[in-house]
Design an enzyme around this catalytic site. Structure first.
Site, short mmCIF file in Angstrom:
data_model
loop_
_atom_site.label_atom_id
_atom_site.label_comp_id
_atom_site.label_asym_id
_atom_site.label_seq_id
_atom_site.Cartn_x
_atom_site.Cartn_y
_atom_site.Cartn_z
N THR A 26 0.84 -1.20 0.00
CA THR A 26 0.00 0.00 0.00
C THR A 26 0.88 1.25 0.00
O THR A 26 1.94 1.26 0.63
CB THR A 26 -0.89 0.00 1.26
N SER A 28 2.04 5.30 -2.01
CA SER A 28 2.29 5.97 -3.29
C SER A 28 3.33 5.23 -4.12
O SER A 28 3.23 5.19 -5.36
CB SER A 28 2.72 7.42 -3.04
N GLU A 101 -0.41 -5.63 5.94
CA GLU A 101 0.94 -5.72 5.35
C GLU A 101 1.74 -6.80 6.07
O GLU A 101 2.41 -7.62 5.44
CB GLU A 101 1.65 -4.36 5.46
N LYS A 119 14.15 7.17 2.35
CA LYS A 119 13.64 6.20 3.34
C LYS A 119 14.74 5.41 4.05
O LYS A 119 14.48 4.76 5.06
CB LYS A 119 12.67 5.22 2.65
C1 5RP Z 1 1.38 1.95 4.27
C2 5RP Z 1 2.86 1.78 4.28
C3 5RP Z 1 3.62 2.35 3.14
O1 5RP Z 1 4.42 1.35 2.60
C4 5RP Z 1 4.47 3.47 3.63
O2 5RP Z 1 3.67 4.41 4.31
C5 5RP Z 1 5.21 4.16 2.48
O3 5RP Z 1 4.32 4.89 1.70
P1 5RP Z 1 4.78 5.73 0.43
O4 5RP Z 1 5.19 4.73 -0.61
O5 5RP Z 1 3.55 6.49 0.06
O6 5RP Z 1 5.91 6.62 0.84
O7 5RP Z 1 3.43 1.19 5.15
O8 5RP Z 1 0.79 1.49 5.44
#
Ligand code: 5RP
Length: 218
Positions: A26, A28, A101, A119
């Site tokens: 889940t 972006s 997840e 990240k």
């Molecule tokens: C959702 C998550 C996503 O993997 C995490 O928040 C990263 O999100 P993005 O790809 O939008 O930066 O753990 O629950």
């Protein structure tokens, strides 16, 4: 950052096995992956999704979405992260999908994490740790998180796909993530927390200014 997310998502296609069920996370970054997966949809059987939002996006692309209980194996789970270390330990749940997840990650043979370079961190914890909580236990769990050294913030106006609430906990000492993951799981009323230390990623595909960097656990 979006270019890096898209690069990482494209790179994950290489890990997808023919005729398999693909685990899909889940967020972006994963949205880019779902869009990329559509280009090879004839090669896969379908997907399981960690959120209603991802399931809908997969269906919109004509990719069949299965209930996890009907699936025997998931060779690869592809998901993003909020923070990840070189040891592949993560904080996840910024999108609130942490419990599903973790469940899909537990089934998957390989966890492929896709992320932009922002990240990757030395120590987890600048990003607040999401904790999914049964609604009536909100105050109880909040007090326990304070006892653990954290400052919990109620995620206003948000309900998880499982009907629960999220506490975003700031300021925790996460230098021993495995211990902390287990300690938080032991608090009555906690459904799940966003530390992925018991089940870290196997591979990190990191989008950087210089292209994709492939990292595995050290
Ligand atoms: C959702 C998550 C996503 O993997 C995490 O928040 C990263 O999100 P993005 O790809 O939008 O930066 O753990 O629950």
């Amino acid at each position: 950052m979006n270019v890096q997310k898209e690069q990482a998502a494209q790179a994950a296609l290489k890990y997808i096995e023919d005729n398999s069920i693909v685990g899909v996370g889940t967020g972006s970054t994963v949205n880019y992956f779902i869009d990329a997966l559509a280009s090879i949809r004839h090669r896969i059987e379908g997907a399981v999704a960690s959120s209603e939002a991802s399931a809908q996006r997969l269906k919109d692309h004509g990719i069949p979405v299965y209930d996890l209980n009907t699936v025997n194996s998931i060779p690869v789970y592809v998901d993003g992260t909020d923070e990840i270390t070189q040891h592949m330990v993560m904080i996840k749940g910024g999108g609130g999908a942490l419990t599903r997840e973790k469940i899909i990650a537990a089934v998957a043979k390989q966890f492929v994490c896709i992320a932009d370079e922002s990240k990757l961190v030395d120590v987890l914890g600048e990003f607040p740790l999401p904790v999914e909580v049964i609604p009536m236990a909100r105050s109880l769990v909040g007090r326990e998180m304070v006892r653990q050294g954290g400052s919990p913030a109620y995620r206003e106006g948000f309900t998880t796909d499982n009907g629960n609430i999220i506490l975003d906990v700031h300021g925790l000492d996460l230098t021993m993530p495995l211990k902390m993951e287990q300690a938080i799981n032991n608090i009555t009323g906690v459904v799940c927390n966003g530390l992925f230390a018991m089940r870290p990623a196997d591979v990190l595909l990191l989008g950087t200014k210089h292209g994709i960097e492939v990292m595995t656990s050290m």
